[in-house]
Design an enzyme around this catalytic site. Structure first.
Site, PDB file in Angstrom:
ATOM      1  CG  HIS A 105      33.017  50.829  46.621  1.00  0.00           C
ATOM      2  ND1 HIS A 105      34.224  50.250  46.949  1.00  0.00           N
ATOM      3  CD2 HIS A 105      32.593  51.454  47.749  1.00  0.00           C
ATOM      4  CE1 HIS A 105      34.521  50.531  48.201  1.00  0.00           C
ATOM      5  NE2 HIS A 105      33.537  51.254  48.718  1.00  0.00           N
TER       6      HIS A 105
ATOM      7  CB  SER B 273      33.960  50.514  51.970  1.00  0.00           C
ATOM      8  OG  SER B 273      34.253  51.808  51.507  1.00  0.00           O
TER       9      SER B 273
ATOM     10  CD  GLU C 142      36.024  47.972  44.503  1.00  0.00           C
ATOM     11  OE1 GLU C 142      35.228  48.791  45.011  1.00  0.00           O
ATOM     12  OE2 GLU C 142      36.344  46.910  45.058  1.00  0.00           O
TER      13      GLU C 142
END
Length: 566
Positions: free
Chosen positions: A477, A215, A371
């Protein structure tokens, strides 16, 4: 409204990653039977022994960026006498709670790193170094929640996790600063210089450093790939769910997030910094102050907070403010975009990648299959998608008529369990997977590149966020993190996948080739059909044609900003 949407986007991303990190167990400080001591260039550190590995936590890698050093590039940490107690983490950088109310926590004195290493051996070959940059939207997070003992023990690697300045403390800009230097990236570069100087003292090879992150940490790795100031500081890179081209959806496709691109021109950060100074009572730049831009016309001369004597420059005035006055949701969110057009990032990263202007090191790059599910799930109470009509309306509000029809043809609601899953799937493809594949293609023209897609649909939800009916988070995610770091329990097939992923990641760190013993071959990226699917069970690890499966031709043609092809 655009600014508010961006703040919400970054806050939600930060919250998800902070909750994932918080699920990891933290170590206590009770001494073990052995307390290893290592001499660093600034002084000796005493760590903790855990049998097959040792930990050294809370090691200063730069001077505290406090007082007059707030918003300055990191300076060397002062040497210390005696032996520093490195049995517990140092303070985390100033941040707000990832979700819900509450004031700031942490400290500006936070530039610490943590080393996890197998016990130093005699004359054996030095181990590879893996330097982890945490996620959290550049607003939250720290290095210490990530427990890399699996990478250290099974992979025989030395792992370093890093704190870096966040939000307004790490990504502020102002005319008096000469722009927006990108202090967060500069902190990371200072940590890499510390590794170059000290890795051998922990049994590692300073000439074999892998940077990896997820990320915001992956966006950091992207930045280092193209930053001239990072040249020579690392030799391999792993980019997890955060490519140079990552972006969030346009307009109303995901209303509470809105369009979000993680890199921004330096001037926009500088202008926002000048405006913030005025709102905080620190006026415009002082007369004759160096820098870019013209400041804020008509702003009163800065006098500093109550009790400050005489006029001072705007930045000096801001430096006198308490951290709590700066760590507000608005300011932490507004200054969580990485500026480019400065010495650290002369060019927008995705453009630099496309033009081949990046460091020639091998790269692993990939995403999770689902995600955006965890993000979408947090918006459905306010913006539900109860049926196909609502799904179609969301598309028509977000795209021109032709694009809306094309998207619905590729992602028909009838092909999914419900319209919410259809929406989550197209969001994941457009925002993460296809941009990552485009970057992989740019990288593969010049360096060995390996692509992956983490696809365990039963991955444990380590966020603590409640799943909404009809939208299991699946491989969302950050859900690959427990397969690399010790955090939540895994089922037996998932533990086998974790072992194989650990083998791939550490083999890549050692040799530049993710070819782990006993694991299926990972092909070099030569086409989108060579992306390695990572899932548990028989046949779960195999090459797949990710570009076709995720409709990337559509997104390249219809949503160019999402793939960097603009």
């Amino acid at each position: 409204m655009r600014l508010l949407s961006r703040r919400r986007a970054r806050a939600l991303a930060a919250a998800v990653l902070s909750l994932l990190a918080a699920a990891a167990p933290t170590a206590g400080v009770a001494p073990g039977p052995r307390q290893p001591v290592v001499e660093t260039d600034r002084g000796a550190v005493r760590g903790r022994a855990h049998g097959a590995y040792d930990t050294f936590e809370g090691i200063p890698y730069a001077a505290p960026p406090t007082g007059p050093l707030r918003w300055r590039l990191p300076e060397p940490a002062p040497a210390w006498p005696g032996v520093l107690d490195a049995r517990a983490p140092g303070s985390r950088c100033v941040q707000l709670p990832p979700l819900g109310p509450g004031g700031p926590s942490g400290s500006e004195d936070c530039l610490f790193l943590n080393v996890t290493a197998p016990p130093v051996r005699g004359r054996g070959a030095p181990r590879p170094v893996m330097v982890w940059f945490h996620g959290g939207g550049f607003q939250n997070g720290a290095g210490d929640p990530y427990r890399p003992d699996r990478l250290a023990v099974r992979g025989d690697a030395v792992v370093v996790t890093v704190n870096y300045r966040l939000g307004i403390f790490g990504l502020f800009g102002h005319p008096e600063l000469g722009g927006a230097p990108g202090f967060a990236l500069a902190d990371q570069q200072a940590a890499l210089r510390w590794v170059r100087t000290n890795a051998h003292r922990f049994g590692a090879d300073p000439r074999n450093v892998t940077v990896f992150g997820e990320s915001a940490g992956a966006l950091s790795v992207c930045a280092h790939l193209v930053s001239p100031a990072s040249a020579g500081l690392f030799h391999r890179a792993v980019v997890q769910s955060g490519s140079c081209s990552t972006t969030m959806p346009p307009r109303s496709l995901l209303p509470t997030l809105g369009t979000y691109e993680p890199f921004t021109p330096e001037r926009s950060t500088v202008e926002a910094g000048a405006a913030a100074a005025v709102r905080l009572g620190c006026g415009g730049p002082a007369d004759g102050a160096p820098g870019v831009g013209a400041g804020v016309a008509g702003a009163p001369g800065p006098t500093g907070p109550a009790g400050a004597a005489g006029p001072v420059g705007a930045v000096d005035c801001l430096r006198r403010l308490d951290a709590g006055a700066l760590a507000t949701p608005e300011l932490m969110g507004r200054f969580s975009l990485v500026p480019y057009g400065n010495a650290a990032l002369p060019t927008e990263p995705r453009r630099a990648l496309r033009e081949g202007r990046f460091h020639r090191v091998p790269v692993v790059q990939g995403t999770t299959r689902d995600e955006m599910r965890v993000f979408l799930g947090q918006t459905l109470a306010a913006f539900p998608v109860p049926d196909r009509a609502a799904y179609r309306a969301r598309l028509e509000q977000s795209f021109d008529a032709g694009t809306a029809r094309a998207v619905e043809a590729e992602y028909p609601a009838a092909a999914y369990p419900n319209p919410v899953v259809a929406l989550a799937t197209l969001l994941s493809d457009a925002s993460f997977t296809c941009p990552s594949l485009r970057d992989a293609e740019a990288l593969a023209r010049h360096v060995p590149t390996y692509g992956y897609l983490f696809a365990d649909g039963d991955a444990p939800n380590a966020t603590g966020l409640a799943e909404v009916p009809g939208l299991p988070y699946a491989a969302s995610h950050g859900f690959e993190l427990p397969y690399l770091f010790t955090s939540v329990p895994l089922a037996a097939p998932q533990r086998e996948l974790a072992d194989r992923m650990t083998g791939y990641w550490t083999a890549f760190a050692r040799t530049g080739i993710p070819a782990a013993q006993g694991a299926p071959a990972w092909p070099r990226y030569r086409s989108p059909a060579s992306v390695l699917n990572l899932a548990p069970g028989a046949g779960g690890i195999r090459p797949v044609d990710a570009r076709t499966a995720h409709h990337c031709a559509l997104w390249d043609a219809r949503w160019p900003a999402a793939t960097g092809s603009r």
